[in-house]
Scaffold this active site. Sequence first.
Site, PDB file in Angstrom:
ATOM      1  N   GLY A   1       0.870  -1.176   0.000  1.00 28.57           N
ATOM      2  CA  GLY A   1       0.000   0.000   0.000  1.00 28.57           C
ATOM      3  C   GLY A   1       0.900   1.217   0.000  1.00 28.57           C
ATOM      4  O   GLY A   1       1.823   1.284  -0.798  1.00 28.57           O
TER       5      GLY A   1
ATOM      6  N   HIS B   1       9.258  -2.902  -6.814  1.00 36.59           N
ATOM      7  CA  HIS B   1       8.714  -2.514  -8.137  1.00 36.59           C
ATOM      8  C   HIS B   1       9.791  -1.835  -8.981  1.00 36.59           C
ATOM      9  O   HIS B   1       9.497  -0.906  -9.734  1.00 36.59           O
ATOM     10  CB  HIS B   1       7.518  -1.565  -7.989  1.00 36.59           C
ATOM     11  CG  HIS B   1       6.425  -2.063  -7.092  1.00 36.59           C
ATOM     12  ND1 HIS B   1       5.639  -3.144  -7.413  1.00 36.59           N
ATOM     13  CD2 HIS B   1       5.999  -1.636  -5.874  1.00 36.59           C
ATOM     14  CE1 HIS B   1       4.761  -3.355  -6.432  1.00 36.59           C
ATOM     15  NE2 HIS B   1       4.966  -2.457  -5.486  1.00 36.59           N
TER      16      HIS B   1
ATOM     17  N   GLU C   1       9.543  -6.618 -10.488  1.00 38.22           N
ATOM     18  CA  GLU C   1       8.337  -7.424 -10.267  1.00 38.22           C
ATOM     19  C   GLU C   1       8.724  -8.895 -10.410  1.00 38.22           C
ATOM     20  O   GLU C   1       9.425  -9.272 -11.347  1.00 38.22           O
ATOM     21  CB  GLU C   1       7.250  -7.080 -11.292  1.00 38.22           C
ATOM     22  CG  GLU C   1       6.880  -5.624 -11.358  1.00 38.22           C
ATOM     23  CD  GLU C   1       6.464  -5.004 -10.029  1.00 38.22           C
ATOM     24  OE1 GLU C   1       6.847  -5.498  -8.961  1.00 38.22           O
ATOM     25  OE2 GLU C   1       5.763  -3.987 -10.072  1.00 38.22           O
TER      26      GLU C   1
ATOM     27  N   SER D   1       6.191  -5.146  -1.099  1.00 37.03           N
ATOM     28  CA  SER D   1       6.082  -3.727  -1.442  1.00 37.03           C
ATOM     29  C   SER D   1       6.321  -2.859  -0.201  1.00 37.03           C
ATOM     30  O   SER D   1       7.419  -2.898   0.349  1.00 37.03           O
ATOM     31  CB  SER D   1       4.728  -3.476  -2.112  1.00 37.03           C
ATOM     32  OG  SER D   1       4.702  -2.218  -2.747  1.00 37.03           O
ATOM     33  N   ALA D   2       5.334  -2.127   0.298  1.00 37.86           N
ATOM     34  CA  ALA D   2       5.536  -1.318   1.509  1.00 37.86           C
ATOM     35  C   ALA D   2       6.033  -2.175   2.676  1.00 37.86           C
ATOM     36  O   ALA D   2       6.845  -1.725   3.484  1.00 37.86           O
ATOM     37  CB  ALA D   2       4.233  -0.613   1.885  1.00 37.86           C
TER      38      ALA D   2
END
Lengths: 249, 249
Positions: free
Chosen positions: A96, A165, A200, A128-129
């Site tokens: 997020g 990413h 990715e 991710s986060a």
Amino acid sequence: MMPETEPSMRLLLLSNSGQEGFSWLGFWEKTMAGFLGAVREVLFIPFAAPSPDYDAYEKKLAMAFAPMGILVQGLHRCQQPLSAMERAEAIVVGGGNTHLLRRRLHDAKLLEPLSMYVKQGTPYLGWSAGANLACPTIATTNDMPIVDHGGLEALDLVPFQINPHYTDAHPPGHRGETRSERIQEYLTLHPRGRVLGLREGSGLLLQKTTLLAVGQKEVLLFTRKTPVTGLLLQENLSFLLEKPVRLLP
Amino acid sequence: MMPETEPSMRLLLLSNSGQEGFSWLGFWEKTMAGFLGAVREVLFIPFAAPSPDYDAYEKKLAMAFAPMGILVQGLHRCQQPLSAMERAEAIVVGGGNTHLLRRRLHDAKLLEPLSMYVKQGTPYLGWSAGANLACPTIATTNDMPIVDHGGLEALDLVPFQINPHYTDAHPPGHRGETRSERIQEYLTLHPRGRVLGLREGSGLLLQKTTLLAVGQKEVLLFTRKTPVTGLLLQENLSFLLEKPVRLLP
């Protein structure tokens, strides 16, 4: 020099959750199942979601973990978050907005306990986060600072920074910085820093003192001296566990 | 409702400096010359540059401004920055990293004086990070938080947010957020906020109570209720000068 991460730590840090041609988190299912092993329930931290509908995020994860036979408990539903963390078989931190994730954990005074329990051996899975949060700081996130992070310091589980990413793409005519330029800007200000770019489908697996690149693509290592080095899948990356001197201007 | 920006302000806020087929800042030369009018010397704030070689940045700007017959004085060379600001015919804030720009001005206690002098009538020209800085906060920058910004609050010259280098591009297979998703995340947390997306070659010109889109492309307005609206070049955008209630979680 001996690796300086805590010897009992187990981390799985992923660039991304969704992947072309797979259900959500499906690309990582085998890797996650191997990592989680005998774990039957995970504690899920959904605070990176900009929408306050944490129940929906928890359900989404429960659906993705159901095929592995693993239950999901959202931290937002726990009356006593500290003891929930202490009892957790494993902790999962979803993606997020990294600024928001850091701020919410900071405001709830949960950053330090979370770091402590993971260093004591509770397995940590983040994408991710959630991968950014595992680093010394969140200074190499791609996310927009939609809220004040309240400070850059993060869980400090690994002695390097992650850029999830990671992409080389640069739309024609676009004059904003490329991702690699942004990372070089970070290194200009933090000359002894090391940044791992996770494309990715890329991730990192730490089991005690062994660090491996996992997924489908090489991991990129950015330093001030050597702008970029490709690190191969299954290559032993344990040299990255040695702590460099850190400078936070 | 009357516009609530200061009635004497003059601002030129640009998405970008470089543009395909033009020398650096060359695309904006006519617009800048018209905006600066009789100004013979500008005060330049180079603090967004990650490299500490501010002299080089100052020289680059001096070369770009030479055809207009305008001299450039770097703020980093001023013994008394406050009186330099007070005496400046116009102030120019260059691009680079917005977090760094905000932090350096904050540490030097120059944010409030800068805001004050511009509100009193000193013309302000900024691109990229310099355009972000003119907003209530820097919360809609694209830049990596390579240093702690020290707080999101910015010059508050306009009652809306700007997202420079706005792009619809999304590399195939990339699972990071699109720019428009990031702006929607901002609006989720700031439901009464308004964000203007400036594509490359787009800018905003405020002359007292008149706000116009300038450059070669329409400006995009993002709000929670109406995800995106195109605002045409030369359209009167003064309705955007009315102050909404701001929420900074």
